[in-house]
Design a protein around this motif. Structure first.
Motif, PDB file in Angstrom:
ATOM      1  N   ASN A  13       0.824  -1.213   0.000  1.00  0.00           N
ATOM      2  CA  ASN A  13       0.000   0.000   0.000  1.00  0.00           C
ATOM      3  C   ASN A  13       0.854   1.257   0.000  1.00  0.00           C
ATOM      4  OD1 ASN A  13      -2.444  -1.380  -0.029  1.00  0.00           O
ATOM      5  ND2 ASN A  13      -2.586  -1.432   2.209  1.00  0.00           N
ATOM      6  N   SER A  14       1.901   1.248   0.790  1.00  0.00           N
ATOM      7  CA  SER A  14       2.757   2.424   0.906  1.00  0.00           C
ATOM      8  C   SER A  14       3.592   2.682  -0.350  1.00  0.00           C
ATOM      9  CB  SER A  14       3.680   2.260   2.114  1.00  0.00           C
ATOM     10  OG  SER A  14       4.513   3.370   2.240  1.00  0.00           O
ATOM     11  N   SER A  15       3.994   1.603  -1.023  1.00  0.00           N
ATOM     12  CA  SER A  15       4.869   1.746  -2.190  1.00  0.00           C
ATOM     13  C   SER A  15       4.103   1.863  -3.505  1.00  0.00           C
ATOM     14  CB  SER A  15       5.825   0.555  -2.277  1.00  0.00           C
ATOM     15  OG  SER A  15       5.110  -0.636  -2.548  1.00  0.00           O
ATOM     16  N   GLY A  16       2.826   1.474  -3.496  1.00  0.00           N
ATOM     17  CA  GLY A  16       2.053   1.487  -4.735  1.00  0.00           C
ATOM     18  C   GLY A  16       2.265   0.251  -5.582  1.00  0.00           C
ATOM     19  N   LEU A  17       2.991  -0.730  -5.048  1.00  0.00           N
ATOM     20  CA  LEU A  17       3.225  -1.985  -5.756  1.00  0.00           C
ATOM     21  C   LEU A  17       2.295  -3.046  -5.189  1.00  0.00           C
ATOM     22  CD1 LEU A  17       7.126  -1.915  -5.657  1.00  0.00           C
ATOM     23  CD2 LEU A  17       5.665  -1.287  -7.574  1.00  0.00           C
ATOM     24  N   SER A  18       2.087  -4.108  -5.924  1.00  0.00           N
ATOM     25  CA  SER A  18       1.255  -5.192  -5.418  1.00  0.00           C
ATOM     26  C   SER A  18       2.098  -6.135  -4.562  1.00  0.00           C
ATOM     27  CB  SER A  18       0.624  -5.968  -6.576  1.00  0.00           C
ATOM     28  OG  SER A  18       1.612  -6.716  -7.261  1.00  0.00           O
ATOM     29  N   GLY A  61       9.306   1.498  -8.008  1.00  0.00           N
ATOM     30  CA  GLY A  61       8.001   1.822  -8.586  1.00  0.00           C
ATOM     31  C   GLY A  61       8.058   3.056  -9.474  1.00  0.00           C
ATOM     32  N   HIS A  62       8.753   4.091  -9.020  1.00  0.00           N
ATOM     33  CA  HIS A  62       8.881   5.305  -9.836  1.00  0.00           C
ATOM     34  C   HIS A  62       9.676   5.016 -11.108  1.00  0.00           C
ATOM     35  CE1 HIS A  62       8.266   7.719  -5.915  1.00  0.00           C
ATOM     36  NE2 HIS A  62       7.121   7.617  -6.562  1.00  0.00           N
ATOM     37  N   ALA A  63      10.728   4.226 -10.978  1.00  0.00           N
ATOM     38  CA  ALA A  63      11.541   3.881 -12.149  1.00  0.00           C
ATOM     39  C   ALA A  63      10.709   3.095 -13.162  1.00  0.00           C
ATOM     40  CB  ALA A  63      12.777   3.090 -11.721  1.00  0.00           C
ATOM     41  N   ARG A  64       9.859   2.193 -12.685  1.00  0.00           N
ATOM     42  CA  ARG A  64       8.992   1.425 -13.595  1.00  0.00           C
ATOM     43  C   ARG A  64       8.003   2.351 -14.302  1.00  0.00           C
ATOM     44  NH1 ARG A  64      10.141  -2.664 -15.988  1.00  0.00           N
ATOM     45  NH2 ARG A  64       8.155  -3.701 -15.865  1.00  0.00           N
ATOM     46  N   LEU A  65       7.482   3.341 -13.576  1.00  0.00           N
ATOM     47  CA  LEU A  65       6.557   4.303 -14.199  1.00  0.00           C
ATOM     48  C   LEU A  65       7.245   5.086 -15.312  1.00  0.00           C
ATOM     49  CD1 LEU A  65       4.601   5.709 -11.118  1.00  0.00           C
ATOM     50  CD2 LEU A  65       3.714   4.228 -12.935  1.00  0.00           C
ATOM     51  N   LEU A  66       8.548   5.284 -15.192  1.00  0.00           N
ATOM     52  CA  LEU A  66       9.314   5.963 -16.235  1.00  0.00           C
ATOM     53  C   LEU A  66       9.696   5.026 -17.375  1.00  0.00           C
ATOM     54  CD1 LEU A  66      11.607   8.160 -13.968  1.00  0.00           C
ATOM     55  CD2 LEU A  66       9.728   8.940 -15.441  1.00  0.00           C
ATOM     56  N   GLY A  67       9.292   3.764 -17.263  1.00  0.00           N
ATOM     57  CA  GLY A  67       9.546   2.807 -18.337  1.00  0.00           C
ATOM     58  C   GLY A  67      10.901   2.136 -18.276  1.00  0.00           C
ATOM     59  N   LEU A  70      13.796  -3.753 -15.708  1.00  0.00           N
ATOM     60  CA  LEU A  70      14.320  -4.268 -14.443  1.00  0.00           C
ATOM     61  C   LEU A  70      15.844  -4.277 -14.449  1.00  0.00           C
ATOM     62  CD1 LEU A  70      11.789  -7.142 -13.649  1.00  0.00           C
ATOM     63  CD2 LEU A  70      11.889  -4.828 -12.680  1.00  0.00           C
ATOM     64  N   ALA A  71      16.441  -4.547 -15.603  1.00  0.00           N
ATOM     65  CA  ALA A  71      17.908  -4.532 -15.698  1.00  0.00           C
ATOM     66  C   ALA A  71      18.439  -3.118 -15.457  1.00  0.00           C
ATOM     67  CB  ALA A  71      18.355  -5.049 -17.062  1.00  0.00           C
ATOM     68  N   GLU A  72      17.783  -2.119 -16.033  1.00  0.00           N
ATOM     69  CA  GLU A  72      18.203  -0.734 -15.811  1.00  0.00           C
ATOM     70  C   GLU A  72      18.017  -0.335 -14.345  1.00  0.00           C
ATOM     71  OE1 GLU A  72      17.265   1.370 -20.106  1.00  0.00           O
ATOM     72  OE2 GLU A  72      15.567   0.803 -18.831  1.00  0.00           O
ATOM     73  N   ILE A  73      16.911  -0.774 -13.760  1.00  0.00           N
ATOM     74  CA  ILE A  73      16.654  -0.465 -12.348  1.00  0.00           C
ATOM     75  C   ILE A  73      17.711  -1.124 -11.472  1.00  0.00           C
ATOM     76  CG2 ILE A  73      15.040  -0.811 -10.434  1.00  0.00           C
ATOM     77  CD1 ILE A  73      12.774  -0.525 -12.559  1.00  0.00           C
ATOM     78  N   ARG A  74      18.072  -2.349 -11.792  1.00  0.00           N
ATOM     79  CA  ARG A  74      19.115  -3.045 -11.035  1.00  0.00           C
ATOM     80  C   ARG A  74      20.427  -2.247 -11.104  1.00  0.00           C
ATOM     81  NH1 ARG A  74      18.996  -8.043  -9.228  1.00  0.00           N
ATOM     82  NH2 ARG A  74      17.378  -8.689 -10.688  1.00  0.00           N
ATOM     83  N   ARG A  98      20.739   6.893 -21.758  1.00  0.00           N
ATOM     84  CA  ARG A  98      20.462   5.774 -22.681  1.00  0.00           C
ATOM     85  C   ARG A  98      18.961   5.495 -22.740  1.00  0.00           C
ATOM     86  NH1 ARG A  98      25.136   3.562 -20.230  1.00  0.00           N
ATOM     87  NH2 ARG A  98      23.840   2.267 -18.890  1.00  0.00           N
ATOM     88  N   HIS A  99      18.310   5.535 -21.596  1.00  0.00           N
ATOM     89  CA  HIS A  99      16.867   5.284 -21.564  1.00  0.00           C
ATOM     90  C   HIS A  99      16.116   6.386 -22.313  1.00  0.00           C
ATOM     91  CE1 HIS A  99      13.104   3.593 -20.262  1.00  0.00           C
ATOM     92  NE2 HIS A  99      12.749   4.764 -19.782  1.00  0.00           N
ATOM     93  N   LEU A 100      16.559   7.614 -22.158  1.00  0.00           N
ATOM     94  CA  LEU A 100      15.940   8.722 -22.871  1.00  0.00           C
ATOM     95  C   LEU A 100      16.081   8.539 -24.386  1.00  0.00           C
ATOM     96  CD1 LEU A 100      14.532  11.482 -22.849  1.00  0.00           C
ATOM     97  CD2 LEU A 100      16.805  12.523 -22.598  1.00  0.00           C
TER      98      LEU A 100
END
Length: 158
Positions: A13-18, A61-67, A70-74, A98-100
Motif C-alpha cells: 500500500n505504501s509503495s504502490g506496488l502489489s 516503482g517510480h523507475a517502472r513508471l518511467l519505463g 528491471l535490468a536498468e533499475i538493477r 540511454r533510456h531517454l
C-alpha cells in the motif's frame, strides 16, 4: 532493521506496488529478502519491511513508471547502494541518458505508426466496395501518395 516494521500488505500500500510484485522482486533479488517475524511451522512467518525497504520499493516503482527495465533499475540500485542518492553519480546520468534515447526512438516509431493509421483512415483514401478476400484485400496497405509517384499509371499521356 529500521525502527518501523511493515507487513507485506502495508509495504504494498505504501509503495504502490502489489504484494505479488514485491514477492517477485524478492525472488529475483531486486530487493533483499525480508526477514520474517512470528515464524510458525505452517506459515513460515510474516515478511517484515522497514522504512529503507519502503524507500527502495518506491524508487523501483517510480523507475517502472518511467519505463525503465528491471535490468536498468538493477543498475541504478547498484549505483545507489552505499553511495547515497544516485543522481550525483555519473553512472546514473548515463543510464538515464540511454533510456531517454530509447524513449525518443519509441516515440518516433509511434509517430510513424500514427501517420500510417491516419493514412488508412483518410477520407481521401481510395476504397473499393467490391468483395475481397484476405488474398486480395489491400485495406491495410499504406496509401499511395501522388507525390511519390506511386499509384500513377505507367502509361504516359500525350
Amino acid at each position: 532493521m529500521d525502527a518501523r516494521c511493515y507487513k507485506i500488505g502495508d509495504a504494498a500500500n505504501s509503495s504502490g506496488l502489489s504484494v505479488k510484485t514485491i514477492r517477485y522482486y524478492e525472488q529475483i533479488d531486486l530487493i533483499p529478502k525480508a526477514p520474517r517475524r512470528n515464524s510458525g511451522a505452517r506459515t513460515g512467518g510474516n515478511r517484515v519491511y522497514g522504512d529503507s525497504d519502503l524507500g527502495r520499493l518506491r524508487f523501483i516503482g517510480h523507475a517502472r513508471l518511467l519505463g525503465l527495465s528491471l535490468a536498468e533499475i538493477r543498475q541504478l540500485l547498484d549505483v545507489a547502494d552505499g553511495k547515497g542518492c544516485p543522481s550525483a553519480q555519473p553512472e546514473y546520468q548515463a543510464i538515464l541518458q540511454r533510456h531517454l534515447a530509447k524513449t525518443d526512438e519509441r516515440i518516433n516509431h509511434l509517430l510513424g505508426l500514427r501517420a500510417a493509421l491516419e493514412g488508412l483512415l483518410s477520407p481521401d483514401r481510395e476504397t473499393t466496395q467490391r468483395a475481397c478476400s484476405m488474398q486480395t484485400c489491400a485495406c491495410m496497405e499504406p496509401a499511395q501518395s501522388p507525390a511519390s509517384g506511386a499509384g500513377k499509371s505507367p502509361v504516359h499521356e500525350g
